[in-house]
Design a protein around this motif. Structure first.
Motif, PDB file in Angstrom:
ATOM      1  N   GLY A  43      27.558 -17.877  43.254  1.00 29.12           N
ATOM      2  CA  GLY A  43      26.368 -18.710  42.642  1.00 29.12           C
ATOM      3  C   GLY A  43      26.845 -18.890  44.421  1.00 29.12           C
ATOM      4  O   GLY A  43      25.723 -20.207  44.812  1.00 29.12           O
ATOM      5  N   ILE A  44      27.895 -18.610  44.701  1.00 31.97           N
ATOM      6  CA  ILE A  44      28.203 -20.338  45.883  1.00 31.97           C
ATOM      7  C   ILE A  44      28.352 -19.397  47.781  1.00 31.97           C
ATOM      8  O   ILE A  44      29.160 -18.276  47.211  1.00 31.97           O
ATOM      9  N   ALA A  45      27.707 -19.794  48.410  1.00 31.07           N
ATOM     10  CA  ALA A  45      28.793 -19.627  49.176  1.00 31.07           C
ATOM     11  C   ALA A  45      29.042 -20.335  50.877  1.00 31.07           C
ATOM     12  O   ALA A  45      28.057 -21.498  51.179  1.00 31.07           O
ATOM     13  N   VAL A  46      29.806 -20.131  51.944  1.00 33.32           N
ATOM     14  CA  VAL A  46      30.254 -21.073  52.527  1.00 33.32           C
ATOM     15  C   VAL A  46      30.305 -20.569  53.162  1.00 33.32           C
ATOM     16  O   VAL A  46      31.359 -18.733  53.272  1.00 33.32           O
TER      17      VAL A  46
ATOM     18  N   VAL B 199      28.871 -24.547  56.694  1.00 35.58           N
ATOM     19  CA  VAL B 199      27.476 -24.716  56.183  1.00 35.58           C
ATOM     20  C   VAL B 199      27.566 -24.233  54.756  1.00 35.58           C
ATOM     21  O   VAL B 199      28.137 -22.600  54.576  1.00 35.58           O
ATOM     22  N   PHE B 200      27.351 -25.034  53.582  1.00 35.23           N
ATOM     23  CA  PHE B 200      27.689 -24.472  52.397  1.00 35.23           C
ATOM     24  C   PHE B 200      26.067 -23.622  51.696  1.00 35.23           C
ATOM     25  O   PHE B 200      24.923 -24.835  52.042  1.00 35.23           O
ATOM     26  N   TYR B 201      26.121 -23.415  50.504  1.00 30.52           N
ATOM     27  CA  TYR B 201      25.441 -22.727  50.330  1.00 30.52           C
ATOM     28  C   TYR B 201      25.132 -22.869  48.552  1.00 30.52           C
ATOM     29  O   TYR B 201      26.218 -22.804  48.346  1.00 30.52           O
ATOM     30  N   GLY B 202      24.170 -23.044  48.094  1.00 32.27           N
ATOM     31  CA  GLY B 202      24.289 -22.858  46.750  1.00 32.27           C
ATOM     32  C   GLY B 202      23.048 -21.749  46.365  1.00 32.27           C
ATOM     33  O   GLY B 202      21.747 -21.738  47.057  1.00 32.27           O
ATOM     34  N   TYR B 203      23.621 -20.927  44.984  1.00 34.45           N
ATOM     35  CA  TYR B 203      22.315 -19.676  44.512  1.00 34.45           C
ATOM     36  C   TYR B 203      21.136 -20.520  44.037  1.00 34.45           C
ATOM     37  O   TYR B 203      21.608 -21.469  42.473  1.00 34.45           O
ATOM     38  N   LYS B 204      19.911 -20.072  43.910  1.00 32.59           N
ATOM     39  CA  LYS B 204      18.734 -21.022  43.749  1.00 32.59           C
ATOM     40  C   LYS B 204      18.318 -19.779  43.083  1.00 32.59           C
ATOM     41  O   LYS B 204      17.631 -18.491  43.074  1.00 32.59           O
TER      42      LYS B 204
ATOM     43  N   PHE C 127      19.461 -18.012  48.750  1.00 39.33           N
ATOM     44  CA  PHE C 127      20.893 -19.188  48.635  1.00 39.33           C
ATOM     45  C   PHE C 127      20.029 -19.994  49.521  1.00 39.33           C
ATOM     46  O   PHE C 127      18.992 -19.581  50.559  1.00 39.33           O
ATOM     47  N   ASN C 128      20.461 -21.291  49.256  1.00 44.64           N
ATOM     48  CA  ASN C 128      19.656 -22.320  49.970  1.00 44.64           C
ATOM     49  C   ASN C 128      20.356 -23.592  50.140  1.00 44.64           C
ATOM     50  O   ASN C 128      22.156 -23.525  49.595  1.00 44.64           O
ATOM     51  N   GLN C 129      20.538 -23.848  51.669  1.00 44.19           N
ATOM     52  CA  GLN C 129      21.046 -25.059  52.553  1.00 44.19           C
ATOM     53  C   GLN C 129      22.070 -26.225  51.812  1.00 44.19           C
ATOM     54  O   GLN C 129      21.229 -26.712  51.406  1.00 44.19           O
ATOM     55  N   ASN C 130      22.734 -26.280  51.120  1.00 50.07           N
ATOM     56  CA  ASN C 130      22.691 -27.372  50.558  1.00 50.07           C
ATOM     57  C   ASN C 130      23.869 -28.561  51.202  1.00 50.07           C
ATOM     58  O   ASN C 130      22.709 -29.621  51.661  1.00 50.07           O
ATOM     59  N   MET C 131      24.073 -28.660  52.247  1.00 48.73           N
ATOM     60  CA  MET C 131      25.566 -29.443  52.335  1.00 48.73           C
ATOM     61  C   MET C 131      26.024 -28.209  54.657  1.00 48.73           C
ATOM     62  O   MET C 131      26.512 -27.506  54.202  1.00 48.73           O
ATOM     63  N   ILE C 132      26.315 -29.054  55.458  1.00 49.44           N
ATOM     64  CA  ILE C 132      26.691 -28.570  56.799  1.00 49.44           C
ATOM     65  C   ILE C 132      27.961 -29.998  57.326  1.00 49.44           C
ATOM     66  O   ILE C 132      27.316 -31.165  57.180  1.00 49.44           O
TER      67      ILE C 132
ATOM     68  N   GLY D  71      32.788 -33.949  63.225  1.00 53.38           N
ATOM     69  CA  GLY D  71      32.882 -34.543  61.850  1.00 53.38           C
ATOM     70  C   GLY D  71      31.994 -35.149  60.595  1.00 53.38           C
ATOM     71  O   GLY D  71      31.746 -35.798  60.163  1.00 53.38           O
ATOM     72  N   LYS D  72      30.434 -34.762  61.285  1.00 54.41           N
ATOM     73  CA  LYS D  72      29.724 -35.267  60.974  1.00 54.41           C
ATOM     74  C   LYS D  72      28.596 -34.850  60.041  1.00 54.41           C
ATOM     75  O   LYS D  72      29.245 -33.260  59.655  1.00 54.41           O
ATOM     76  N   ILE D  73      27.948 -35.605  58.332  1.00 48.88           N
ATOM     77  CA  ILE D  73      28.053 -34.111  57.614  1.00 48.88           C
ATOM     78  C   ILE D  73      26.401 -34.586  57.211  1.00 48.88           C
ATOM     79  O   ILE D  73      26.281 -35.646  57.141  1.00 48.88           O
ATOM     80  N   GLY D  74      26.584 -33.387  56.876  1.00 49.47           N
ATOM     81  CA  GLY D  74      24.559 -33.662  56.563  1.00 49.47           C
ATOM     82  C   GLY D  74      24.477 -33.038  54.918  1.00 49.47           C
ATOM     83  O   GLY D  74      24.975 -31.715  54.643  1.00 49.47           O
ATOM     84  N   VAL D  75      24.045 -33.884  54.409  1.00 47.12           N
ATOM     85  CA  VAL D  75      23.715 -32.821  52.770  1.00 47.12           C
ATOM     86  C   VAL D  75      22.014 -32.516  52.565  1.00 47.12           C
ATOM     87  O   VAL D  75      21.329 -34.563  52.707  1.00 47.12           O
ATOM     88  N   GLY D  76      21.759 -32.287  51.834  1.00 44.27           N
ATOM     89  CA  GLY D  76      20.478 -31.840  51.292  1.00 44.27           C
ATOM     90  C   GLY D  76      20.185 -30.567  52.315  1.00 44.27           C
ATOM     91  O   GLY D  76      20.337 -29.504  52.653  1.00 44.27           O
TER      92      GLY D  76
END
Length: 194
Positions: A3-6, A23-28, A37-42, A47-52
């Motif tokens: 359930g996790i994809a990178v 890019v990190f994905y979680g399985y919904k 798979f939904n994107q959760n974090m980039i 060096g910038k990080i996006g969550v959501g």
């Protein structure tokens, strides 16, 4: 995997020193619906990080600060795990540091009083060049203290120097444009109080 994809993405065109991001994905799992798979974090190559959730995970201009939270519930929670009910205990803080690590200012939430309850204070501190000092406190009762750690009214101003406690200034260039503070009684027909 489980359930996790990178996803590793090359975002630059130079083959000698390619830039990349993750890019990190979680399985919904949607019962009776479509799983995805939904994107959760980039993590961008700068060096910038996006969550959501973001529109375009690979080249997203929305991730424009060091940490960006995006989504319908873009909240940030700080939780102290200590079961502590002392005055000032169970604190969580946001520190604003300079290049050397010195804390220039701080916002702190902490327990108010010594009872086993959920009352909290919000405390603002600034550095005067020698030490970090509390400059304003909002107590659980809603009382605000400026220059005092124990406000005894809705707004309590205190100073140990000869500085003026309150300075009013108008931006209008007119002798008749005087700044005014009005105090009103809490009643059905409030009147101005001198």
């Amino acid at each position: 995997v489980n359930g996790i994809a990178v996803q590793l993405v090359q975002s630059g065109t130079a083959t000698s020193s390619p830039a990349g991001q993750m890019v990190f994905y979680g399985y919904k799992h949607v019962p009776g619906g479509t799983n995805a798979f939904n994107q959760n974090m980039i993590m961008k190559d700068d060096g910038k990080i996006g969550v959501g959730t973001f529109g375009n995970a690979l080249y997203d201009s929305e991730v424009s600060t060091l940490l960006t939270l995006s989504g319908s519930e873009a909240y940030l929670t700080l939780q102290n795990e200590t079961d502590e009910h002392t005055d000032g205990g169970a604190e969580t803080r946001i520190n604003f540091n300079d290049h050397s690590g010195a804390t220039l200012a701080r916002i702190q939430g902490s327990h108010d009083g010594a009872s086993d309850d959920t009352k909290g204070d919000l405390i603002f501190s600034t550095h005067d060049g020698s030490s970090l000092n509390e400059t304003m406190r909002i107590e659980s009762s809603g009382q605000v203290g400026i220059g005092t750690e124990d406000p005894s009214a809705k707004l309590h101003l205190s100073s140990t120097t000869t500085d003026d406690l309150l300075f009013l200034e108008t931006t209008e260039d007119s002798n008749s444009a005087s700044p005014v503070i009005k105090l009103k009684r809490n009643s059905s027909s409030p009147a101005d109080a001198d």
